[in-house]
Design a protein around this motif. Structure first.
Motif, PDB file in Angstrom:
ATOM      1  N   VAL A 188     -17.670 -65.159  -2.014  1.00  0.00           N
ATOM      2  CA  VAL A 188     -17.239 -63.889  -1.899  1.00  0.00           C
ATOM      3  C   VAL A 188     -17.113 -63.753  -0.236  1.00  0.00           C
ATOM      4  N   PHE A 189     -15.772 -63.427   0.357  1.00  0.00           N
ATOM      5  CA  PHE A 189     -15.850 -63.241   1.712  1.00  0.00           C
ATOM      6  C   PHE A 189     -14.840 -61.945   2.150  1.00  0.00           C
ATOM      7  N   ILE A 190     -15.743 -61.010   2.496  1.00  0.00           N
ATOM      8  CA  ILE A 190     -15.357 -59.744   3.020  1.00  0.00           C
ATOM      9  C   ILE A 190     -14.812 -59.791   4.419  1.00  0.00           C
ATOM     10  N   GLY A 191     -13.523 -59.578   4.662  1.00  0.00           N
ATOM     11  CA  GLY A 191     -13.116 -59.709   6.250  1.00  0.00           C
ATOM     12  C   GLY A 191     -12.103 -58.820   6.560  1.00  0.00           C
ATOM     13  N   GLY A 192     -11.630 -58.837   7.661  1.00  0.00           N
ATOM     14  CA  GLY A 192     -10.970 -57.812   8.165  1.00  0.00           C
ATOM     15  C   GLY A 192      -9.957 -58.243   9.356  1.00  0.00           C
ATOM     16  N   GLY A 193      -9.791 -57.233  10.152  1.00  0.00           N
ATOM     17  CA  GLY A 193     -10.458 -55.908  10.342  1.00  0.00           C
ATOM     18  C   GLY A 193     -11.844 -56.247  10.803  1.00  0.00           C
ATOM     19  N   THR A 194     -12.469 -54.962  10.861  1.00  0.00           N
ATOM     20  CA  THR A 194     -13.772 -54.936  10.905  1.00  0.00           C
ATOM     21  C   THR A 194     -14.784 -54.429   9.880  1.00  0.00           C
ATOM     22  N   PRO A 195     -15.043 -55.143   8.712  1.00  0.00           N
ATOM     23  CA  PRO A 195     -15.779 -54.660   7.674  1.00  0.00           C
ATOM     24  C   PRO A 195     -16.964 -53.944   7.859  1.00  0.00           C
ATOM     25  N   SER A 196     -17.550 -54.310   9.019  1.00  0.00           N
ATOM     26  CA  SER A 196     -18.977 -53.551   9.270  1.00  0.00           C
ATOM     27  C   SER A 196     -18.809 -51.917   9.699  1.00  0.00           C
ATOM     28  N   LEU A 197     -17.479 -51.613   9.730  1.00  0.00           N
ATOM     29  CA  LEU A 197     -17.302 -50.193   9.757  1.00  0.00           C
ATOM     30  C   LEU A 197     -17.436 -49.426   8.651  1.00  0.00           C
ATOM     31  N   PHE A 198     -17.393 -50.204   7.322  1.00  0.00           N
ATOM     32  CA  PHE A 198     -17.750 -49.628   6.085  1.00  0.00           C
ATOM     33  C   PHE A 198     -19.325 -49.548   5.995  1.00  0.00           C
ATOM     34  N   SER A 199     -19.882 -48.431   5.160  1.00  0.00           N
ATOM     35  CA  SER A 199     -21.379 -48.271   5.428  1.00  0.00           C
ATOM     36  C   SER A 199     -21.951 -49.255   4.492  1.00  0.00           C
ATOM     37  N   PRO A 200     -23.227 -49.591   4.624  1.00  0.00           N
ATOM     38  CA  PRO A 200     -23.768 -50.214   3.605  1.00  0.00           C
ATOM     39  C   PRO A 200     -23.677 -49.719   2.196  1.00  0.00           C
ATOM     40  N   ALA A 201     -23.633 -48.412   1.894  1.00  0.00           N
ATOM     41  CA  ALA A 201     -23.377 -47.883   0.684  1.00  0.00           C
ATOM     42  C   ALA A 201     -22.068 -48.253  -0.140  1.00  0.00           C
TER      43      ALA A 201
END
Length: 411
Positions: free
Chosen positions: A93-106
């Motif tokens: 699984v790859f979560i890319g962007g954009g800047t995915p680390s803008l999304f909260s850990p929750a």
């Protein structure tokens, strides 16, 4: 190669098709399906960098990031796509962007929980999250690890404040170092992104970036030549970048210094310690399958008699609307049989280890005889080395990769 099509956010939705459409008879005979990966696109950034041609969008004001609605759209998108990949294990699984680390850990925890509930992830599946310095506080990376992320990819690009400003990055060199140090503490494996041939960059500045990067001991390093892409700010206002000769010399220096630091160049732009290669990207380069969900995400999916490419709607608001109504797919088309060999080579020849001829046969449905003339020409030009089982690009082939790949263009 590809018929021009309307941008996804200007086109009508692709026709909704059931699984029988993809399973109908066709010209290809694929004896086995390749490994499957999942790509998830989170399209927002703090601001749009002037060189970036990815599908990324600047966050508006406070509270403008629609995390909950977007997560709902991603789940709906994935649920709608399930019949196309039913029963197939997901390797990465790859979560890319954009800047995915803008999304909260929750939010990342919820996203990965939804994915696990709907898809059969393999044991020990690699789960990568892209993160940018300047978008996290201390312990945020550890919270991503607790959510199920196994690998972080940190978009440093440079440690030089002047060059970072020229690239329009939101972080400085100190924040870049802090982010990498935090990643090293939170993850067993991680990637550091660097760019070279930057505006005004000289060899000494590249050496300084490499010195810092290698001292941080990343298990994986991705190196990208700054290119001026159409429809970017840099295309409209081109910066002064190093001449080609200097850029080639910079790449030689990168390869030399990374090798001395224990990182082997296993792909044109990727260097890693043994065992830390990016499994997700390897699946791309080996012409594996991937399901892409999220705004503008691309998919490549194989069936018994065809290989299909899909694209989701690019504009985030439209994507969410379409996904929540049950059809986020803007484009859906079979890859032409005549294009499959070239598409395979665009990927596989990027790898230092090349490819097995049997994989070419299984993943394209073509015979080795169909590419024999191109292989003969590539070997005669010193671009590949081969035996009865395997094909590998030579050093010359790596240096002239575009020329090598073009030999496989359909006539």
């Amino acid at each position: 190669m590809t018929i021009p099509i309307l941008p996804a956010d200007e086109a009508a939705p692709a026709p909704q098709r059931d699984i029988q459409h993809y399973m109908r008879p066709g010209l290809l005979q694929l004896r086995a399906l390749p490994p499957l990966s999942l790509y998830v696109h989170l399209p927002w950034c703090l601001k749009k960098c002037p060189y970036c041609d990815f599908n990324s969008h600047a966050v508006g004001g406070a509270g403008a990031l629609p995390e909950a609605r977007y997560l709902d759209a991603l789940r709906a998108d994935l649920e709608a796509a399930l019949p196309l990949v039913w029963g197939r294990p997901v390797q990465t699984v790859f979560i890319g962007g954009g800047t995915p680390s803008l999304f909260s850990p929750a939010s990342i925890d919820q996203l990965l929980g939804d994915i696990r509930a709907l898809l059969p992830l393999t044991a020990g599946a690699e789960v990568t999250l892209e993160a940018n310095p300047g978008t996290f506080e201390k312990d945020r990376f550890r919270a991503y690890r607790a959510a199920g992320v196994t690998r972080l990819s940190v978009g440093v690009q440079s440690f030089n404040d002047t060059h970072l400003a020229a690239l329009g990055r939101v972080h400085d060199g100190a924040q870049a170092r802090a982010a990498v140090e935090e990643a090293a503490q939170a993850f067993d494996t991680f990637n550091l992104d660097l760019m070279y041939a930057l505006p005004g960059q000289q060899m000494a500045a590249l050496d300084a970036d490499l010195e810092i990067a290698l001292a941080l001991a990343p298990p994986h390093l991705s190196i990208y030549h700054l290119t001026i892409e159409p429809n970017t700010v840099f295309a409209k206002y081109p910066p002064v970048v190093p001449e080609d000769d200097l850029a080639y010399a910079m790449l030689d220096r990168i390869t030399e210094r990374t090798a001395a630091g224990g990182l082997q160049r296993y792909e044109v732009s990727a260097y890693a310690r043994a065992g830390h290669e990016c499994a997700h990207n390897l699946n791309y380069w080996q012409f594996g399958d991937y399901l892409g969900i999220g705004a503008g995400a691309h998919s490549k999916l194989s069936f018994a008699h065809r290989v299909v490419r899909q694209t989701r709607f690019r504009e985030p608001v439209l994507y969410m609307e379409r996904a929540l109504s049950g059809n986020a797919v803007a484009q859906d088309a079979d890859v032409r049989r005549a294009d499959l060999a070239f598409e395979f080579m665009l990927n596989a020849l990027r790898l230092r280890g090349g490819f097995a001829l049997q994989d070419f046969v299984e993943r394209t449905g073509q015979s080795v005889a169909s590419i024999a003339p191109a292989l003969d020409k590539a070997e005669a030009q010193g671009l590949i080395a081969r035996d009865m089982v395997h094909v590998r690009p030579t050093e010359r082939g790596f240096d002239f990769l575009s020329n090598l790949q073009e030999l496989f263009l359909p006539g």
